[in-house]
Design an enzyme around this catalytic site. Structure first.
Site, mmCIF file in Angstrom:
data_model
loop_
_atom_site.group_PDB
_atom_site.id
_atom_site.type_symbol
_atom_site.label_atom_id
_atom_site.label_comp_id
_atom_site.label_asym_id
_atom_site.label_seq_id
_atom_site.Cartn_x
_atom_site.Cartn_y
_atom_site.Cartn_z
ATOM 1 N N GLY A 32 13.124 -33.190 0.147
ATOM 2 C CA GLY A 32 14.606 -33.702 0.558
ATOM 3 C C GLY A 32 15.310 -32.285 1.123
ATOM 4 N N GLY A 45 19.323 -32.167 2.325
ATOM 5 C CA GLY A 45 20.234 -32.791 1.614
ATOM 6 C C GLY A 45 21.463 -31.514 1.276
ATOM 7 N N ASP A 51 11.468 -32.600 4.688
ATOM 8 C CA ASP A 51 12.332 -33.694 4.833
ATOM 9 C C ASP A 51 11.604 -34.527 5.580
ATOM 10 O OD1 ASP A 51 14.543 -35.551 4.289
ATOM 11 O OD2 ASP A 51 15.654 -33.883 3.821
ATOM 12 N N TYR A 92 20.085 -45.564 -9.906
ATOM 13 C CA TYR A 92 19.908 -44.110 -9.807
ATOM 14 C C TYR A 92 20.004 -43.482 -10.924
ATOM 15 C CZ TYR A 92 21.956 -39.449 -8.477
ATOM 16 O OH TYR A 92 22.059 -38.043 -8.256
ATOM 17 N N LEU A 144 22.055 -29.831 -1.407
ATOM 18 C CA LEU A 144 21.559 -28.580 -2.252
ATOM 19 C C LEU A 144 20.331 -27.974 -1.435
ATOM 20 C CD1 LEU A 144 21.604 -30.007 -5.794
ATOM 21 C CD2 LEU A 144 23.548 -28.820 -4.736
#
Length: 351
Positions: free
Chosen positions: A45, A48, A71, A178, A50
């Site tokens: 990821g 994203g 990613d 989440y 961060l």
């Protein structure tokens, strides 16, 4: 014939076990020989909020080629030129396994996840990405003896948790998929640590504010959107009530906390999951701070479904254990963060 087929099956199973063990032994030998000062790091990821900033910091510290971003998105030219980038679907175990082995990975930073508001709109996909994807990277970390970081969030707490302040250890009954997936990750990491000796590490982040990425659908993203709207149109509509207090953190502090945490030797950690934070404020308070730079900013409030999520989250985060046990300390308060955000974004909206 049946016995013969059974014997062949047993031979195949035995052969596969031998090959599997040989692969493990090779990787273990590589891990032992690898310098602890130069880990090979995979960031899932990576495009994203961060990932790109973290990759830049880690490449400066450990070397450009030792940090691999991944990613499922097409990277920009800037990302490709900044260092190694690989397509990686975290739901494809074999693809991840090949990546770990071929690139001699030592650490996994696992950012791939659907955020709170987005996850509520597509629960089955959130379960696949946030839970099944986590299982894949956790199993690979166990199999190849990797150090693994999985971020958690204020969303891992619920309305039954103490909200002001929220301690490191308390009841966690989140009301979003989440949050549920994050608690699952925390507990699974703890289990793998105690059961298999996995070097699992987790920080619970508050809302993270950054000028480098656009808001991505999270409940705390109003605190990023306000800067874009203030500088572009001088008008901002907030989807939370003006007195909704939530913990927040400027991205520089968030990334620094992660880097400091990952660099600690395993014996320095008394637990696997820590709260970290920097400040807590309401929409009303950040509006006042932004108006120091944009005095004519007009604000309206139209609470939506994210208000219910925010009302179940911590108002003030207690990160005293991270401060005491590994000397965590933030550098930015609300006004310092606002000053930097306005300075960074103002050129983008200059007429």
């Amino acid at each position: 014939m049946a016995l013969q087929r059974l014997g062949i099956q047993h031979l195949r199973i035995f052969s596969n076990l031998i090959n599997h063990q040989a692969q493990l032994n090779v990787h273990r030998n590589q891990s032992v020989l690898a310098s602890p000062d130069n880990p090979r790091i995979l960031i899932t990821g990576g495009l994203g909020q961060l990932g790109t900033g973290l990759a830049k910091i880690l490449r400066q510290k450990y070397g450009k080629d030792n940090v691999i971003m991944s990613d499922i998105l097409k990277p920009s030219k800037e990302v490709v030129e900044s260092g190694p980038y690989i397509f990686a679907d975290i739901l494809d175990f074999k693809c991840l396994q090949e990546m770990v082995v071929n690139n001699r990975i030592d650490w996994i930073i696992h950012f791939s996840a659907l955020l709170s508001a987005v996850g509520e709109q597509n629960v089955p996909l959130a379960i696949r990405v946030n839970i099944e994807g986590l299982h894949n990277v956790m199993e690979l970390a166990k199999q190849y003896r990797l150090r693994i970081f999985v971020p958690s969030t204020i969303g891992a707490f619920g309305p039954e948790s103490p909200r002001n302040p929220t301690p490191n250890l308390c009841i966690q009954r989140p009301k979003t998929i989440y949050g549920v997936s994050k608690v699952h990750g925390e507990l699974l990491g703890e289990y793998y640590y105690h059961k298999f000796g996995l070097d699992f590490r987790c920080l619970r982040f508050p809302g993270v504010i950054s000028s480098d990425t656009n808001p991505g659908g999270g409940t705390t993203d109003y605190a990023v959107q306000i800067f874009h709207d203030a500088l572009k149109t001088r008008q901002f509509q907030c989807y939370l009530k003006p007195d909704t207090r939530l913990p927040m953190m400027y991205i520089t502090d968030a990334l620094r906390s992660l880097c400091e945490f990952m660099a600690l030797p395993p014996e320095a950690l008394k637990q696997r999951t820590y709260n970290v934070t920097a400040m807590s404020f309401t929409p009303e308070e950040i509006v006042k701070s932004v108006q120091r730079h944009v005095p004519d900013l007009q604000v309206t409030y139209a609470p939506d479904s994210r208000q219910q999520i925010a009302d179940s989250w911590p108002q003030v985060f207690d990160d005293s254990e991270a401060r005491a046990e590994w000397n965590w300390k933030p550098q930015y308060d609300i006004d310092g963060m606002v000053d930097i955000m306005v300075e960074a974004l103002r050129p983008k909206y200059k007429n």
